[in-house]
Design a protein around this motif. Structure first.
Motif, mmCIF file in Angstrom:
data_model
loop_
_atom_site.group_PDB
_atom_site.id
_atom_site.type_symbol
_atom_site.label_atom_id
_atom_site.label_comp_id
_atom_site.label_asym_id
_atom_site.label_seq_id
_atom_site.Cartn_x
_atom_site.Cartn_y
_atom_site.Cartn_z
ATOM 1 N N ARG A 1 -41.047 80.936 63.162
ATOM 2 C CA ARG A 1 -41.819 81.356 61.991
ATOM 3 C C ARG A 1 -43.289 80.905 62.123
ATOM 4 N N ASN A 2 -43.487 79.631 62.482
ATOM 5 C CA ASN A 2 -44.856 79.121 62.581
ATOM 6 C C ASN A 2 -45.625 79.795 63.715
ATOM 7 N N THR B 1 -32.116 75.095 62.456
ATOM 8 C CA THR B 1 -33.273 75.330 61.591
ATOM 9 C C THR B 1 -34.595 75.100 62.327
ATOM 10 N N GLU B 2 -34.603 74.144 63.277
ATOM 11 C CA GLU B 2 -35.872 73.854 63.956
ATOM 12 C C GLU B 2 -36.349 75.039 64.790
ATOM 13 N N LEU C 1 -37.891 77.553 62.346
ATOM 14 C CA LEU C 1 -39.193 77.061 61.886
ATOM 15 C C LEU C 1 -40.264 77.248 62.962
ATOM 16 N N ALA C 2 -39.907 76.919 64.196
ATOM 17 C CA ALA C 2 -40.878 77.072 65.295
ATOM 18 C C ALA C 2 -41.251 78.539 65.474
ATOM 19 N N GLY D 1 -27.703 78.309 61.591
ATOM 20 C CA GLY D 1 -27.866 77.743 62.930
ATOM 21 C C GLY D 1 -28.949 76.681 62.962
ATOM 22 N N ILE E 1 -31.052 81.809 56.491
ATOM 23 C CA ILE E 1 -31.054 81.346 57.875
ATOM 24 C C ILE E 1 -29.786 80.547 58.152
#
Lengths: 161, 336
Positions: A107-108, A100-101, A104-105, A98, A96
């Motif tokens: 993906r979740n 990361t948040e 993560l959002a 750029g 990944i």
């Protein structure tokens, strides 16, 4: 292809408003999904009414706020929950870049979406069950072939090294 | 039947979303812990956690399958602003939660006072590791279970259990933390946010990864390079406690390696030590992790009372571990 994927994504978002709430600040943010073994990338932007999936060259993802790179089978396995995203990251099968948040959002949210082929196509039972069954068999077969191919390559490289 | 197998230990499993909660319940969890999508829980990450409405539905799903739901409200309430934490406790009780996991005295007090019928579990974040500290929480707030900090060896857990009259829960699988839970501020030095107050260790909005043409990946936190991984080398999260640093010509891990706990081989000893419940870490992980780890440990716990051998299922979990490595941590510590 773009039109088809965009249409299905918009229908999914309309059916599942909970997914946009879970995405939070990722709404509107363009994220590039790059299958490493395909010549193209997908630029994904999710929104309540204007979600888009754009097919583009791998060098045309400059607008993306985050980039997710992995072999196609890994990406599909992450979509349907076969693989764990963190485990793929630990093993370096998933990369990944750029923000990361945002990754993560997304993906979740995808984890919560339970994104089987039947769910993505918006099918009801029993058609969803048939499609999911066929899809999982095809993917399992493809993973077996990919795994066997990788083992053969490892053996060959070991023989010649 | 051995003494260890006479009492079946409870398997407590993580869930970061309703989908993972369903996966945990389906895989055989006895109890599932989760939290709300705000600063009241120590896994306050984007896209993760539950709304009160989602929790209500999930509690019903778990109960139908015989699993309990424990709600982690385990960060520390802000001075002068405890409303969010008290509301979270009220919401958990209204949703039918079987227990609240808390560390902060204000949160424990509110729960004990307003919801005496809901069990209270003391979070690992409280770092209660002496009979006196545990006695304070049990006597003052009626705490029924203590999640032990990851500092004890198995004989120390046995000794502690002989001195206390409350259930104990220990971690058996998943990511490890430096052993000052509830007191660690490392993350806030680099990002201004910490697990104790804002519910995030190494918050993702301060994390970035950059890979060069040679495949070497730099993992950064708050702009600081925490680790570099060569092409193909197993990676870990960029948490400061697992950073690889160079000084005086030496490069190495200052606090701990990127490695995950796996106490499978110690389950019988933990049962003999009087442990009531076994906890799996990983509320930030996906359904694939939850299904694999929970079903493997379900088999392992059942194996203590004559069930099938779980060794192969447990061995397969190595691929899910941070850095691709596992340890028994402090349970078999060789340091003091």
């Amino acid at each position: 292809m773009e039109t088809f994927l965009t249409l299905l994504t918009r229908r999914l978002v309309a059916r599942r408003p909970d997914l946009l709430r879970r995405l939070g600040t990722v709404v509107h943010v363009p994220i590039a999904i790059v299958p490493e073994d395909l010549p193209h990338a997908f630029l994904l932007s999710l929104d309540a009414i204007d979600s888009r999936v754009t097919l583009c060259g791998k060098d045309e993802i400059g607008d993306a706020q985050a980039v997710i790179r992995a072999p196609l089978l890994v990406l599909l396995g992450l979509l349907d929950g076969t693989y764990d995203g963190d485990a793929m990251f630990f093993s370096r099968d998933l990369r990944i870049e750029g923000k990361t948040e945002y990754v993560l959002a997304l993906r979740n949210t995808l984890e919560e979406a339970d994104l089987t082929p039947g769910e993505f196509l918006g099918l009801g039972a029993p058609a969803a069950g048939w499609i999911n069954d066929i899809g999982s068999r095809v993917l399992a077969q493809a993973r077996c072939l990919a795994s066997a191919g990788a083992e053969r390559r490892d053996k060959l490289s070991g023989r010649h090294s | 039947m051995t003494a260890a197998s006479e009492r079946r230990m409870e398997l407590v499993c993580p869930a970061g979303t309703p989908a993972t909660l369903r996966a945990a319940a389906d895989a055989g969890a006895d109890a599932i812990y989760c939290g709300f999508a705000d600063e009241t829980n120590a896994r306050n990450f984007p896209g993760l956690n539950f709304s009160p409405e989602e929790l209500s539905v999930s509690v019903a799903y778990a109960h139908e399958r015989g699993a309990k739901v424990l709600v982690a409200i385990n960060t520390f309430a802000q001075a002068g602003n405890t409303g969010l934490w008290k509301q979270a406790v009220d919401n958990a009780a209204a949703c039918g939660a079987d227990a609240i996991i808390a560390a902060d005295i204000a949160v424990l007090d509110h729960a004990a006072d307003k919801h005496p019928d809901v069990r209270l579990h003391l979070s690992v974040q409280a770092a209660a590791n002496t009979p006196e500290a545990i006695g304070f929480y049990t006597e003052t707030f009626g705490v029924r279970r203590v999640v032990l900090p990851r500092v004890f060896s198995v004989p120390e857990i046995a000794a502690l259990n002989r001195e206390i009259d409350v259930e104990t829960e220990v971690f058996v699988f998943g990511g490890l933390c430096v052993m000052t839970e509830g007191r660690c501020s490392l993350s806030s030095y680099a990002t201004g946010k910490s697990p104790n107050l804002t519910g995030v260790c190494s918050p993702p909005d301060h994390v970035d990864y950059a890979e060069d043409r040679a495949g070497r990946m730099k993992a950064r936190l708050g702009g600081f390079t925490i680790d570099c991984f060569e092409r193909g080398e197993p990676a870990g999260y960029p948490t400061l406690c697992k950073g690889r640093f160079s000084a005086l010509g030496h490069t190495g891990y200052l606090f701990e390696d990127p490695v995950s706990l796996n106490a499978f081989e110690l389950l019988e000893e933990l049962a003999k030590a009087g442990v009531t419940a076994l906890k799996i870490e990983g509320r930030q992980r996906g359904k694939a992790y939850i299904a694999s780890v929970v079903s493997a440990f379900r088999k392992a716990v059942d194996g203590l009372s004559g069930g099938a051998d779980a060794s192969a299922s447990i061995a397969a979990l190595k691929a899910l571990s941070e850095g691709g490595q596992q340890t028994t941590g402090s349970y078999r510590k060789t340091w003091r």
